[in-house]
Motif scaffolding. Structure first.
Motif, mmCIF file in Angstrom:
data_model
loop_
_atom_site.group_PDB
_atom_site.id
_atom_site.type_symbol
_atom_site.label_atom_id
_atom_site.label_comp_id
_atom_site.label_asym_id
_atom_site.label_seq_id
_atom_site.Cartn_x
_atom_site.Cartn_y
_atom_site.Cartn_z
ATOM 1 N N THR A 296 -64.574 -48.547 37.895
ATOM 2 C CA THR A 296 -64.672 -47.031 37.551
ATOM 3 C C THR A 296 -64.283 -45.827 38.571
ATOM 4 O OG1 THR A 296 -67.235 -47.076 38.149
ATOM 5 C CG2 THR A 296 -66.437 -47.584 35.679
ATOM 6 N N ASP A 297 -64.348 -46.508 40.011
ATOM 7 C CA ASP A 297 -63.919 -45.518 40.915
ATOM 8 C C ASP A 297 -62.420 -45.470 41.008
ATOM 9 O OD1 ASP A 297 -66.598 -45.315 41.704
ATOM 10 O OD2 ASP A 297 -66.379 -47.025 43.344
ATOM 11 N N TYR A 298 -61.653 -45.966 40.109
ATOM 12 C CA TYR A 298 -60.249 -46.032 40.204
ATOM 13 C C TYR A 298 -59.849 -45.311 38.814
ATOM 14 C CZ TYR A 298 -60.115 -49.512 43.878
ATOM 15 O OH TYR A 298 -60.285 -49.930 45.073
ATOM 16 N N GLU A 299 -58.783 -44.379 38.850
ATOM 17 C CA GLU A 299 -58.199 -43.922 37.396
ATOM 18 C C GLU A 299 -57.396 -44.727 36.834
ATOM 19 O OE1 GLU A 299 -58.941 -41.040 36.126
ATOM 20 O OE2 GLU A 299 -60.426 -40.397 37.929
ATOM 21 N N PRO A 300 -57.362 -44.808 35.506
ATOM 22 C CA PRO A 300 -56.192 -45.813 34.847
ATOM 23 C C PRO A 300 -55.029 -45.876 35.364
ATOM 24 C CG PRO A 300 -57.788 -44.756 33.277
ATOM 25 C CD PRO A 300 -57.839 -44.087 34.745
ATOM 26 N N GLU A 301 -54.518 -44.669 35.906
ATOM 27 C CA GLU A 301 -53.293 -44.661 36.711
ATOM 28 C C GLU A 301 -52.880 -45.437 37.799
ATOM 29 O OE1 GLU A 301 -54.764 -41.998 35.697
ATOM 30 O OE2 GLU A 301 -54.052 -41.511 33.815
ATOM 31 N N ALA A 302 -54.240 -45.570 38.665
ATOM 32 C CA ALA A 302 -54.109 -46.688 39.909
ATOM 33 C C ALA A 302 -53.599 -47.994 39.707
ATOM 34 C CB ALA A 302 -55.589 -46.489 40.327
ATOM 35 N N ALA A 303 -53.719 -48.461 38.136
ATOM 36 C CA ALA A 303 -53.240 -49.729 37.783
ATOM 37 C C ALA A 303 -51.804 -50.110 38.250
ATOM 38 C CB ALA A 303 -53.607 -50.041 36.534
ATOM 39 N N ASP A 304 -51.082 -48.888 38.298
ATOM 40 C CA ASP A 304 -49.650 -49.171 38.530
ATOM 41 C C ASP A 304 -49.256 -48.830 40.203
ATOM 42 O OD1 ASP A 304 -49.084 -49.160 35.917
ATOM 43 O OD2 ASP A 304 -49.228 -47.164 35.780
ATOM 44 N N ASP A 305 -50.405 -48.779 40.851
ATOM 45 C CA ASP A 305 -49.981 -48.816 42.344
ATOM 46 C C ASP A 305 -50.551 -50.126 42.884
ATOM 47 O OD1 ASP A 305 -50.185 -48.206 45.071
ATOM 48 O OD2 ASP A 305 -51.898 -47.068 45.028
ATOM 49 N N PRO A 306 -49.254 -50.681 43.290
ATOM 50 C CA PRO A 306 -49.388 -52.341 43.885
ATOM 51 C C PRO A 306 -50.341 -52.259 44.930
ATOM 52 C CG PRO A 306 -47.167 -51.665 43.434
ATOM 53 C CD PRO A 306 -47.860 -50.459 43.280
ATOM 54 N N MET A 307 -50.315 -51.457 45.977
ATOM 55 C CA MET A 307 -51.208 -51.389 47.161
ATOM 56 C C MET A 307 -52.826 -51.513 46.635
ATOM 57 S SD MET A 307 -49.266 -52.096 49.505
ATOM 58 C CE MET A 307 -50.556 -52.152 50.918
ATOM 59 N N SER A 308 -53.263 -50.417 45.816
ATOM 60 C CA SER A 308 -54.560 -50.374 45.520
ATOM 61 C C SER A 308 -54.770 -51.679 44.689
ATOM 62 C CB SER A 308 -54.526 -49.133 44.380
ATOM 63 O OG SER A 308 -54.266 -48.124 45.010
ATOM 64 N N MET A 309 -53.990 -52.360 44.022
ATOM 65 C CA MET A 309 -54.342 -53.604 43.177
ATOM 66 C C MET A 309 -54.477 -54.560 44.032
ATOM 67 S SD MET A 309 -55.030 -52.405 39.992
ATOM 68 C CE MET A 309 -55.637 -51.095 41.152
ATOM 69 N N PHE A 310 -53.655 -54.582 45.059
ATOM 70 C CA PHE A 310 -53.709 -56.049 46.027
ATOM 71 C C PHE A 310 -55.113 -55.720 46.829
ATOM 72 C CE2 PHE A 310 -53.120 -57.264 50.416
ATOM 73 C CZ PHE A 310 -52.858 -58.556 50.285
#
Length: 337
Positions: A296-310
């Motif tokens: 929940t600390d991530y915005e849904p748009e963060a799912a498109d950020d490869p580094m955050s997901m990694f």
């Protein structure tokens, strides 16, 4: 309209005789008063224990009753199937009971951390994958259903090959599983389903015995993106015991390509013993569910950020790997525990 129940005496009861004085027992205590007829008979002559034949007949009777009820519901259509093909009645009545002897008597699965799985709502269970054949998925689904206080159904994300196999593909759908792709994962999580994924895929179950319990790459983090988009927590899960059921010593790659399989394993028993080589070794299993990782600390748009997901993917992978090492340190023997 409420009516008061009346007691009708069929015969006039004689006046009760005065009870003799209570006898003092050597221990200084007194036996509990016996008031009912069944208690009096039990005090005079204890009931004989149920014989084995009576117990067997009783179990056969219960089995026949359950089978008749199952057949009635299937014939009358008294069951539901969701958009993924999930048939909960078939799962609980037929598929899971077939797996319980394997789990309880053969693998003797021991589960911990069940309190980390929510009683309701979406969550994504991420586990290590191993065993040459994916029995760990079946044992995981059974463990969640039988050990969770709400008996939740775990919906696994599986590879395309599973659904291409005759019979097994249909059963997988009816057991609640679907394709390991982001759209299906998000649909399940948005629907509040408890979902499971094995990010190692075939790399995990097909690795050699020498590489047991060493996690393979977790793909590109698609499972994390699905959890972030839906706000579902990620629950790391470590499974120990699955690596020893079919110790993979080699891979006959030409035969695997001919059959369209990701690998053709050679184990101590297969293919030398033919069908008997398909019997898994009776290793002792441990399944541990870790503390949920919030998204929940991530915005849904963060799912498109490869580094955050990694970063999140690496956190989940490291959590599972450390739990595997911990369980292996406590285990004395792969088969006795």
């Amino acid at each position: 309209m409420n009516e008061v129940a009346k007691v009708i005496h069929l015969h006039d009861l004689p006046e009760p005789r005065p009870r003799p004085a209570a006898r003092r027992w050597p221990s200084g205590g007194e036996p509990a008063p016996v008031t009912s007829l069944s208690d009096r008979l039990a005090a005079v002559e204890p009931q004989a224990p149920q014989s084995i034949s009576d117990a067997i007949r009783g179990e056969i009777g219960k089995t026949i009753t359950r089978a008749a009820e199952f057949a009635r519901r299937r014939i009358t259509g008294d069951y539901q199937v969701d958009e993924f093909g999930f048939d909960e009645h078939l799962l609980e009545s037929l598929l899971l009971p077939a797996l319980r002897p394997l789990s309880q008597l053969w693998f003797r699965v021991q589960v911990s951390g069940m309190e980390n799985i929510p009683e309701a709502g979406a969550a994504l269970i991420v586990a290590n994958h191993a065993g040459t054949l994916p029995l760990d998925g079946l044992m995981l689904q059974l463990a969640v259903h039988d050990r969770h206080p709400k008996q939740r159904a775990l919906r696994l994300l599986a590879a395309d090959l599973v659904f291409e196999l005759p019979v097994l593909g249909v059963l997988a759908r009816k057991a609640g599983h679907t394709l390991a792709c982001r759209p299906d994962a998000e649909r399940l999580l948005r629907g509040g389903e408890l979902t499971g994924v094995f990010p190692e895929g075939f790399k995990g179950i097909g690795k050699n015995y020498a590489d047991r319990y060493k996690l393979q790459r977790f793909g590109r983090g698609g499972f994390v993106a699905a959890a972030v988009r839906t706000g579902a927590p990620i629950i790391p899960c470590a499974i120990v015991g699955s690596e020893e059921i079919y110790p993979k010593l080699a891979d006959i790659k030409p035969l695997a390509r001919l059959l369209g399989l990701p690998y053709f394993p050679v184990t101590p028993l297969f293919p030398h013993l033919g069908p008997l080589g398909a019997v898994p070794l009776p290793s002792k299993w441990y399944i541990e569910f870790g503390t949920p990782i919030s998204t929940t600390d991530y915005e849904p748009e963060a799912a498109d950020d490869p580094m955050s997901m990694f970063e999140v993917t690496d956190q989940v992978r490291e959590n599972i790997q450390q739990t595997l090492y911990k369980l292996l340190t406590k285990r004395r023997n792969a088969f006795t525990g």
